[in-house]
Design a protein around this motif. Sequence first.
Motif, PDB file in Angstrom:
ATOM      1  N   LEU A  89    -126.404 -42.675  20.527  1.00 56.29           N
ATOM      2  CA  LEU A  89    -125.545 -43.795  20.901  1.00 56.29           C
ATOM      3  C   LEU A  89    -126.342 -45.076  21.094  1.00 56.29           C
ATOM      4  CD1 LEU A  89    -123.164 -42.014  23.454  1.00 56.29           C
ATOM      5  CD2 LEU A  89    -122.948 -42.198  20.976  1.00 56.29           C
ATOM      6  N   ASP A  90    -127.491 -44.959  21.738  1.00 53.67           N
ATOM      7  CA  ASP A  90    -128.396 -46.106  21.916  1.00 53.67           C
ATOM      8  C   ASP A  90    -129.762 -45.577  22.332  1.00 53.67           C
ATOM      9  OD1 ASP A  90    -128.155 -45.496  24.640  1.00 53.67           O
ATOM     10  OD2 ASP A  90    -126.617 -47.020  24.992  1.00 53.67           O
ATOM     11  N   GLU A  91    -130.610 -46.441  22.864  1.00 49.44           N
ATOM     12  CA  GLU A  91    -131.960 -46.039  23.273  1.00 49.44           C
ATOM     13  C   GLU A  91    -131.940 -44.936  24.330  1.00 49.44           C
ATOM     14  OE1 GLU A  91    -135.306 -47.905  22.660  1.00 49.44           O
ATOM     15  OE2 GLU A  91    -134.071 -47.808  20.847  1.00 49.44           O
ATOM     16  N   ARG A  92    -130.893 -44.979  25.149  1.00 49.49           N
ATOM     17  CA  ARG A  92    -130.915 -44.086  26.317  1.00 49.49           C
ATOM     18  C   ARG A  92    -130.136 -42.796  26.151  1.00 49.49           C
ATOM     19  NH1 ARG A  92    -129.275 -46.568  31.652  1.00 49.49           N
ATOM     20  NH2 ARG A  92    -127.361 -47.017  30.532  1.00 49.49           N
ATOM     21  N   PHE A  93    -129.053 -42.842  25.335  1.00 48.48           N
ATOM     22  CA  PHE A  93    -128.155 -41.684  25.290  1.00 48.48           C
ATOM     23  C   PHE A  93    -127.881 -41.186  23.878  1.00 48.48           C
ATOM     24  CE2 PHE A  93    -126.600 -44.105  29.076  1.00 48.48           C
ATOM     25  CZ  PHE A  93    -127.000 -43.178  30.035  1.00 48.48           C
ATOM     26  N   SER A  94    -127.798 -39.854  23.764  1.00 45.69           N
ATOM     27  CA  SER A  94    -127.213 -39.230  22.573  1.00 45.69           C
ATOM     28  C   SER A  94    -126.122 -38.294  23.046  1.00 45.69           C
ATOM     29  CB  SER A  94    -128.251 -38.419  21.797  1.00 45.69           C
ATOM     30  OG  SER A  94    -129.171 -39.259  21.151  1.00 45.69           O
ATOM     31  N   GLN A 237    -137.253 -39.952  16.808  1.00 39.93           N
ATOM     32  CA  GLN A 237    -136.873 -41.190  17.502  1.00 39.93           C
ATOM     33  C   GLN A 237    -137.327 -41.227  18.963  1.00 39.93           C
ATOM     34  OE1 GLN A 237    -135.144 -40.332  14.669  1.00 39.93           O
ATOM     35  NE2 GLN A 237    -133.028 -40.877  15.135  1.00 39.93           N
ATOM     36  N   LEU A 238    -137.714 -40.081  19.498  1.00 44.64           N
ATOM     37  CA  LEU A 238    -138.001 -40.038  20.935  1.00 44.64           C
ATOM     38  C   LEU A 238    -139.296 -40.757  21.261  1.00 44.64           C
ATOM     39  CD1 LEU A 238    -137.131 -36.305  21.736  1.00 44.64           C
ATOM     40  CD2 LEU A 238    -135.766 -38.334  22.266  1.00 44.64           C
ATOM     41  N   LYS A 239    -139.211 -41.652  22.260  1.00 43.97           N
ATOM     42  CA  LYS A 239    -140.424 -42.360  22.667  1.00 43.97           C
ATOM     43  C   LYS A 239    -140.939 -41.852  24.003  1.00 43.97           C
ATOM     44  CE  LYS A 239    -138.967 -46.666  20.450  1.00 43.97           C
ATOM     45  NZ  LYS A 239    -137.554 -46.836  20.863  1.00 43.97           N
ATOM     46  N   GLY A 240    -140.039 -41.299  24.791  1.00 45.09           N
ATOM     47  CA  GLY A 240    -140.452 -40.831  26.116  1.00 45.09           C
ATOM     48  C   GLY A 240    -139.842 -39.468  26.419  1.00 45.09           C
ATOM     49  N   ARG A 366    -125.988 -41.818  36.044  1.00 47.89           N
ATOM     50  CA  ARG A 366    -126.481 -41.981  37.410  1.00 47.89           C
ATOM     51  C   ARG A 366    -127.975 -41.627  37.514  1.00 47.89           C
ATOM     52  NH1 ARG A 366    -123.487 -38.612  41.718  1.00 47.89           N
ATOM     53  NH2 ARG A 366    -121.789 -39.957  41.067  1.00 47.89           N
ATOM     54  N   ILE A 367    -128.370 -40.522  36.899  1.00 47.32           N
ATOM     55  CA  ILE A 367    -129.771 -40.094  37.014  1.00 47.32           C
ATOM     56  C   ILE A 367    -130.696 -41.093  36.312  1.00 47.32           C
ATOM     57  CG2 ILE A 367    -131.438 -38.266  36.408  1.00 47.32           C
ATOM     58  CD1 ILE A 367    -129.701 -37.032  38.433  1.00 47.32           C
ATOM     59  N   MET A 368    -130.227 -41.658  35.185  1.00 44.42           N
ATOM     60  CA  MET A 368    -131.056 -42.635  34.465  1.00 44.42           C
ATOM     61  C   MET A 368    -131.252 -43.894  35.294  1.00 44.42           C
ATOM     62  SD  MET A 368    -132.284 -41.824  31.500  1.00 44.42           S
ATOM     63  CE  MET A 368    -132.167 -42.809  30.019  1.00 44.42           C
ATOM     64  N   ALA A 369    -130.237 -44.211  36.105  1.00 42.21           N
ATOM     65  CA  ALA A 369    -130.340 -45.417  36.924  1.00 42.21           C
ATOM     66  C   ALA A 369    -131.213 -45.186  38.152  1.00 42.21           C
ATOM     67  CB  ALA A 369    -128.945 -45.876  37.351  1.00 42.21           C
ATOM     68  N   ASP A 377    -139.402 -44.372  28.705  1.00 39.38           N
ATOM     69  CA  ASP A 377    -138.307 -44.446  27.745  1.00 39.38           C
ATOM     70  C   ASP A 377    -137.537 -43.138  27.714  1.00 39.38           C
ATOM     71  OD1 ASP A 377    -139.056 -47.060  26.597  1.00 39.38           O
ATOM     72  OD2 ASP A 377    -140.851 -45.953  26.001  1.00 39.38           O
ATOM     73  N   ALA A 378    -137.068 -42.700  28.852  1.00 40.51           N
ATOM     74  CA  ALA A 378    -136.355 -41.418  28.883  1.00 40.51           C
ATOM     75  C   ALA A 378    -135.083 -41.487  28.035  1.00 40.51           C
ATOM     76  CB  ALA A 378    -136.021 -41.048  30.314  1.00 40.51           C
TER      77      ALA A 378
END
Length: 437
Positions: A89-94, A237-240, A366-369, A377-378
């Motif tokens: 979906l974006d950098e943070r979520f799939s 694609q994973l950076k972190g 919530r956990i990402m925040a 880059d989780a």
Amino acid sequence: MQFKSTQSNKVVVSFKDAILRCLPQEGGLYVPASVMDLRQFFLYMDTDTAYPELVATVAPPLLQGELNPFSASRVAQSAFAFEPEIQQLDERFSLLSLYKGPTGIFKDFGIAFLAAVMEELLKNNSRGMVLSATRGDTGVSIAHAFYQRQNILSCLLYPSGPIRGLDPSTFVPQGGNIIPIQVRGTFDDCQRLVIEAIKDKPFAERYGISTANALNPGRLLPQAFYYLYAFIKLKKQLKGDLLFSVPCGNFGNLIAGLYAWKFGMPVRGFIAAMNANNAFGGFLKGEAFKPQQVISTVSPALDVSVPSNYERLLSFYEEAPAVMRNMVFPATIDDRTTLGIMDKVWKQYGILLDPHGAVAFAAADRIMASHDLSSGDAHVVVLATGHPAREAESVSKATGQTISIPPRLGILRKKTDPIALIKPHLDALEGAIASCI
Ligand SMILES: *Cc1c(COP(=O)(O)O)cnc(C)c1O
């Protein structure tokens, strides 16, 4: 791979014995006795590997000689006419969508593999009977997966109330192999009958009784495959750090993710997403488990008071409590937040989530925040476990969208009659089975 009981390290059995007998004689549930490192088989897989190909590649080394590559390929092809779908979906979520199977829930994956592998293992043998307790949809998934499997009868035990979604032309009197039996009692009565039948040696041996309920480790283990699938699709694609967010009811799906980690999948951790039924959250952080009354929510598959996989999870925690506490992040999501995130995800990404996937998404958000993971880059893979059309009303309410129901899911609402109606006793069950086969 060999299996042991959660209550004893002494006896180990083969995969075949674990899935055909289901319950260890020493009590407890079957869990892997040792864990394989499968990295050499999946780490370098192509990103365009198809799902059956992945399953056919990792199953033979995992099952160490119990399933040769030809058999594994046959099992994978015959089990999986559907695949998991991964969308970044974006950098943070799939999003890992696991609802493309016949009944629109992720349980189709474990059940389909179990049915195909049982058929393969029973090939040159006598007959087997899969006896399963069900309230509804899991029964349809089981009937679907076991229909026309050679040498196998599938007997479904339903509590009082309507039976939906089965096709009478698949029943034994019509030449099929499905036997729906209604039990005058509750779902717990049905589950008790399954356990009693497995433990009643003469009965169990006469019919070769096993179950497709989550007791059977042959349903749990193959759920690890879709975690590996998500990993190989995303790895470039994973950076972190990589995390998975899993909506948890009986905690089978979470345990399957932990197996994938034990097989060597590089992962930072798992978010155990719960609704208001979060009594297990404390346990995941190291406290004693205190079951609570079930609360009804908009994500009904997560409304569980005592998770049936409690013993399996406990055995993970007993082996390495500190590791587990560092890897499993519990999060509780209330109904308002669940409906809110459904709307947000629709507006932001144009994706409709069912309420169970939404619980996982909100937990990931919530956990990402939270400060401890936001550094670096989780990336979180959110498991969408149910088709939005299955919970069309909540999805509509949350997003204002009209949900169209695909025909295969529309059928799930159609009522059918059982072959027999019995009292909740083992001899009544024996009688009903004997008189229809
Ligand atoms: C069963 C189910 C869950 C919960 O999975 P567990 O393995 O029991 O934790 C989540 N979402 C949906 C749609 C389900 O049907």
